[in-house]
Write a protein that holds these residues in place. Structure first.
Motif, short mmCIF file in Angstrom:
data_model
loop_
_atom_site.label_atom_id
_atom_site.label_comp_id
_atom_site.label_asym_id
_atom_site.label_seq_id
_atom_site.Cartn_x
_atom_site.Cartn_y
_atom_site.Cartn_z
N GLN A 80 -19.99 -10.58 2.09
CA GLN A 80 -18.72 -9.88 2.38
C GLN A 80 -18.05 -9.12 1.22
N ASP A 81 -19.26 -8.14 0.79
CA ASP A 81 -19.14 -7.04 -0.06
C ASP A 81 -17.98 -5.96 0.46
N PRO A 82 -16.88 -5.82 -0.19
CA PRO A 82 -15.82 -4.70 0.04
C PRO A 82 -16.34 -3.62 0.95
N ALA A 83 -17.61 -3.01 0.67
CA ALA A 83 -17.76 -1.84 1.42
C ALA A 83 -18.64 -2.08 2.71
N GLY A 84 -18.62 -3.48 2.99
CA GLY A 84 -19.12 -3.70 4.47
C GLY A 84 -20.85 -3.61 4.32
N ILE A 85 -21.55 -3.58 3.53
CA ILE A 85 -23.01 -3.41 3.39
C ILE A 85 -23.59 -4.62 4.09
N SER A 86 -23.37 -5.84 3.78
CA SER A 86 -23.82 -7.09 4.22
C SER A 86 -23.55 -7.07 5.65
N GLN B 4 -8.84 -9.08 11.67
CA GLN B 4 -7.46 -9.16 11.49
C GLN B 4 -6.50 -9.33 12.77
N ILE B 5 -7.00 -8.56 13.78
CA ILE B 5 -5.96 -8.64 14.85
C ILE B 5 -6.44 -10.16 15.54
N VAL B 6 -7.44 -10.84 15.14
CA VAL B 6 -7.55 -12.35 15.59
C VAL B 6 -6.87 -13.22 14.86
N ARG B 7 -6.70 -12.96 13.33
CA ARG B 7 -5.97 -13.52 12.63
C ARG B 7 -4.43 -13.65 13.04
N TRP B 8 -3.92 -12.47 13.10
CA TRP B 8 -2.54 -12.45 13.74
C TRP B 8 -2.44 -12.96 14.92
N MET B 9 -3.27 -13.00 15.97
CA MET B 9 -3.27 -13.76 17.24
C MET B 9 -3.06 -15.11 17.08
N ARG C 24 -10.84 2.09 8.06
CA ARG C 24 -12.09 2.71 7.25
C ARG C 24 -13.35 1.83 7.54
N LEU C 25 -13.30 0.78 7.19
CA LEU C 25 -14.31 -0.39 7.49
C LEU C 25 -15.09 -0.34 8.64
N ILE D 285 -16.64 -12.06 10.37
CA ILE D 285 -15.98 -13.17 9.89
C ILE D 285 -17.01 -13.80 8.98
N ILE D 286 -18.34 -13.76 9.12
CA ILE D 286 -19.38 -14.31 8.26
C ILE D 286 -19.80 -13.27 7.12
N LEU D 287 -20.10 -12.21 7.61
CA LEU D 287 -20.63 -11.17 6.49
C LEU D 287 -19.69 -10.21 6.00
N GLY D 288 -18.71 -9.79 6.94
CA GLY D 288 -17.81 -8.79 6.51
C GLY D 288 -16.72 -9.04 5.25
N PRO D 289 -16.21 -8.00 4.78
CA PRO D 289 -15.40 -8.34 3.72
C PRO D 289 -14.04 -8.96 4.09
N ASN D 290 -13.45 -9.52 3.37
CA ASN D 290 -12.13 -10.02 3.66
C ASN D 290 -10.87 -9.55 2.77
N THR D 291 -11.13 -8.46 1.88
CA THR D 291 -10.08 -7.82 1.27
C THR D 291 -9.90 -6.49 1.35
N PRO D 292 -9.38 -6.12 2.62
CA PRO D 292 -8.83 -6.70 3.72
C PRO D 292 -10.38 -7.02 4.85
N ASN D 293 -9.87 -7.50 5.93
CA ASN D 293 -10.83 -7.91 6.92
C ASN D 293 -11.07 -6.78 7.64
#
Lengths: 565, 216
Positions: free
Chosen positions: A147-153, A241-246, A64-65, A228-236
């Motif tokens: 890094q607000d959960p809605a991705g506004i920043s 997330q793809i890069v984290r898994w990689m 969704r994000l 990574i800098i401005l986006g939420p991380n709960t979840p990414n």
């Protein structure tokens, strides 16, 4: 003779450089997504990776994000640019807008994102300026702004960077339409400035900036460094997330990453499809309103709004860079002071020496990638001139192709393929991966001035016995010095800003200013971030300054060469 | 006196750039009359046009007044002046059909989809282009485009008409017929007309007063 014949193959070589890595990367993603990764001893075909991905609890929010941030950031950027053009194009104020936004285009995404983060964070400049006298906050407020959960920043950061891009693309497109006369025709029929522009000029401009708008959409939906800098991380977002898994040592997670990359690709296509439907619906509604003949003069009230938005973006980007610079020299900087208590060189002395390695590899990769891209571009354009091997519509589309496929969909595959083929990651694979993203911008930058060159000069020189190569080296390229340097600067800036190709194709072993800066994001050491962000910005900006200054110096005694300086 | 108030008045109008005076005109154009402004290119014709439309660049200075039906136009933007303009080329919007171009011009005072469509269709009949509404403007001949442009301007119900060499791009056969169509319609609608041209024949056909500018 052989060199001249070789020129015919440059367009094909260029397309190979563009499309080859994308195609290989997609295959390299597709195979592990369906269970085939011999490098990790996995050869069982199946849908297990997709099932695992589906079982990951963060998936719905993550998907969704990606969709909402991408679509909203793109729509908002396009709306701001369109309203600003509708309200101000052709006015003296607009030239000021143009001049203030053009240098900001080359600021790397990560640096711009850090700058904005420094502005809007709870202990950032904006809060400091209004505290405690207006807000009452004696200490940084406990608000989740970054890094607000809605991705506004994240959306804010994307819009700030995409508005200058779309504005400059639109200005280039406007040169090819009779904008001011169309607008005048509408106004003498009684239409307001904004309404008249929207109805008469916008459709003609949009047709030409549609591909850049798609590029913005794809980029916004799948960006990694800004997220990574401005986006939420709960979840990414899904891309992060793809890069984290990689990056996980467990090779089995790569299957899940590959499945997610396929999903990302499908999401982007879905996003593009949704955008196309939106275009169609918008055009239909616009037509129905238009034949009613309403003059829409009250739309002119948006002029203040659009000017304000542009001003805000320019100020935010400039202030962001200033914030990076200030933090890099800051000693103790207590809240809520607007300025550091003292300026010192300690951070530079501590991080300066370790900066040299990444700086060197950044310059080397950028120089090689931009150089290769420039040579291929000149080869293509010269082949077009001599042999009429012209890039048609399909060619122009292929040029945009690497920018229309999300990086997270094919770069992981490239890494996997290299791993499977036993290839060492290192400098050259990274350079070639950069070329994929640098080449389109270099080509777009150089094509118009190269084609606009007066070919009668070619005939004049040839009739005096100069060979075709002689004309190219001794007449055409020297005359095109300014646009060549600009194209080179564009290429360097694009390469300097690349994060994912360096990280994934370099296997984490190639360190540039950008990869180091983004790696600092989670640590929160603002002084180090300031240093790396500033170095990254300067590395992208200085070539542009040189591209402006050098032709002026070289042609200082040639009045006929000054117009393109 | 009443008749003096109606129409377009250039009241001691002087346009200058820096210290250089480009042109001075003092004239009154009554409804249905034509004032022809003649001069070679670079004589300030386009500057005069932008002063009338309201798009004069800041580099130019204007003295005197422009009055339309007795009302001073100073400071009014183009869209508030209701002065129709016919360009050298027709300037039809290429992304709209012929009918949509006309509907775009048609005054919003005509309400309702059916009524508006009917007015557009009648306009097309009047210029001899019945049934052309769905056509792409790019498929029209130069003369047809000029006629559509005229009708689009008239449907917006202007109070005056400016003609910026609107016949210069037409071939000689069509030229005379389009010219008389435009002038006839303007007379019929009692519009004051200013015709900017460098062609003696245009000015003669217009029949009104001729002002020559930019001459040694």
């Amino acid at each position: 003779m052989s060199a001249r014949r070789g020129l015919r193959f440059v367009p094909a070589l260029t397309l190979l450089a563009l499309v080859g890595p994308v195609a290989a990367g997609l295959i390299g993603t597709l195979l592990p997504a369906f269970g085939y990764l011999p490098a990790a001893g996995l050869t069982d075909w199946g849908l297990a990776a997709f099932a695992e991905l589906g079982a990951w609890p963060g998936l719905p929010a993550s998907v969704r994000l990606s969709l909402t941030t991408g679509l909203i950031a793109t729509a908002l950027s396009l709306a701001i640019v369109t309203l600003a053009l509708a309200g101000w194009q052709g006015t003296p104020a607009f030239r000021w807008i143009e001049r203030s936004l053009s240098p900001l285009l080359s600021v790397p995404h990560a640096a711009a994102a850090f700058g904005i983060a420094f502005l809007i964070a709870p202990s950032g400049w904006v809060v400091r300026l209004f505290s405690p006298w207006a807000t009452g906050w004696e200490r940084p407020p406990d608000l989740l702004i970054l890094q607000d959960p809605a991705g506004i920043s994240l959306i804010v950061g994307l819009v700030a960077k995409e508005v200058p891009f779309l504005l400059l693309m639109s200005l280039a497109a406007l040169g090819q339409t009779e904008a001011s006369r169309s607008l005048l025709a509408a106004r003498t029929l009684g239409y307001g400035r904004v309404a008249g522009w929207l109805v008469t000029v916008f459709p003609q401009v949009y047709r030409q900036i549609r591909l850049p708008v798609f590029v913005v959409l794809v980029f916004s939906m799948s960006v990694v460094d800004v997220a990574i800098i401005l986006g939420p991380n709960t979840p990414n977002t899904l891309s992060v997330q793809i890069v984290r898994w990689m990056g996980d040592p467990d090779l089995a997670l790569r299957l899940r990453a590959a499945a997610a990359a396929m999903l990302q690709l499908a999401l982007v296509f879905g996003g593009l499809l949704a955008w196309r439907i939106g275009e169609w619906a918008f055009a239909r509604i616009a037509r129905r309103i238009l034949v009613r003949g309403r003059r829409g003069c009250m739309l002119d009230r948006t002029r203040g709004l659009s000017a304000g938005a542009i001003l805000l973006i320019a100020v935010a980007l400039f202030a962001g860079i200033a914030g990076l610079a200030l933090w890099s020299f800051a000693g103790f900087w207590s809240y809520p002071n607007a300025l550091p208590d003292m300026l010192i060189l300690r951070s530079w002395m501590r991080h300066g020496p370790e900066l040299l390695g990444p700086l060197g590899s950044t310059a080397l990769i950028a120089g090689l990638a931009a150089g290769i891209a420039l040579v291929l571009t000149i080869g293509c354009l010269e082949a077009e001139h001599r042999h009429g091997v012209r890039m048609r519509r399909a060619g122009a589309f292929l040029l945009y192709l690497p920018l229309l496929i999300p990086q997270t969909a094919f770069l992981p595959g490239l890494q996997t393929l290299m791993l499977s083929a036993g290839l060492q990651s290192g400098l050259w694979p990274v350079v070639l991966a950069h070329v994929v993203f640098v080449l389109p911008y270099v080509f777009l930058s150089l094509a118009d001035p190269f084609r606009a060159w007066d070919t009668r000069l070619d005939i004049a020189a040839r009739s005096m016995g100069t060979s075709a190569d002689g004309v190219l080296w001794r007449v055409r390229l020297p005359m095109l010095l300014a646009p060549l340097l600009t194209a080179l600067a564009v290429g360097l800036a694009v390469s300097v800003g690349q994060y994912l190709p360096t990280l994934l194709v370099g296997g984490g072993r190639v360190q540039t200013l950008t990869t180091e800066a983004v790696a600092l994001a989670s640590g929160g050491d603002r002084r180090a971030i300031g240093i790396y962000g500033l170095a990254q910005t300067l590395a992208a900006l200085l070539p542009f300054a040189a591209a402006v200054l050098v032709p002026r110096l070289v042609w200082r005694n040639r009045r006929g060469m000054r117009h393109d300086g | 006196m009443m008749d003096k108030a109606r129409g377009l008045t250039l009241d001691h109008l002087t346009l200058s750039k820096g210290t250089e005076t480009l042109l001075s005109v003092d004239a009154h154009v009554a409804p249905g009359d034509v004032l022809s402004v003649m001069g070679p290119s670079g004589s300030g014709k386009s500057t005069l046009l932008s002063a009338l439309i309201g798009t004069l660049a800041p580099a130019f200075a204007m003295q005197g007044r422009i009055l339309l039906d007795g009302e001073d136009l100073a400071g009014k933007p183009p869209e508030a002046r209701r002065i129709g303009l016919l360009f050298q080329d027709a300037m039809l919007f290429p992304h709209l059909s012929v009918g949509e171009n006309l509907a775009f011009g048609l005054s919003p005072d005509v309400r309702g989809r059916v009524a508006r469509r009917q007015v557009v269709e009648e306009g097309l009949i009047e210029i001899g282009l019945e049934g052309f509404a769905p056509r792409d403007p790019a498929t029209l001949s130069g003369g047809q485009r000029a006629r559509v442009a005229l009708m689009r301007t008239l449907l917006a119900r202007p109070r005056a008409l400016l003609l910026d060499e609107p016949f210069s791009r037409l071939d000689t056969d069509r030229r005379a017929s389009i010219r008389s169509l435009v002038l006839e319609r303007a007379r019929k609608e009692r519009l004051p007309v200013i015709l900017v041209t460098h062609d003696e024949a245009d000015a003669q056909a217009a029949g009104g007063r001729v002002v020559r500018i930019g001459q040694e």
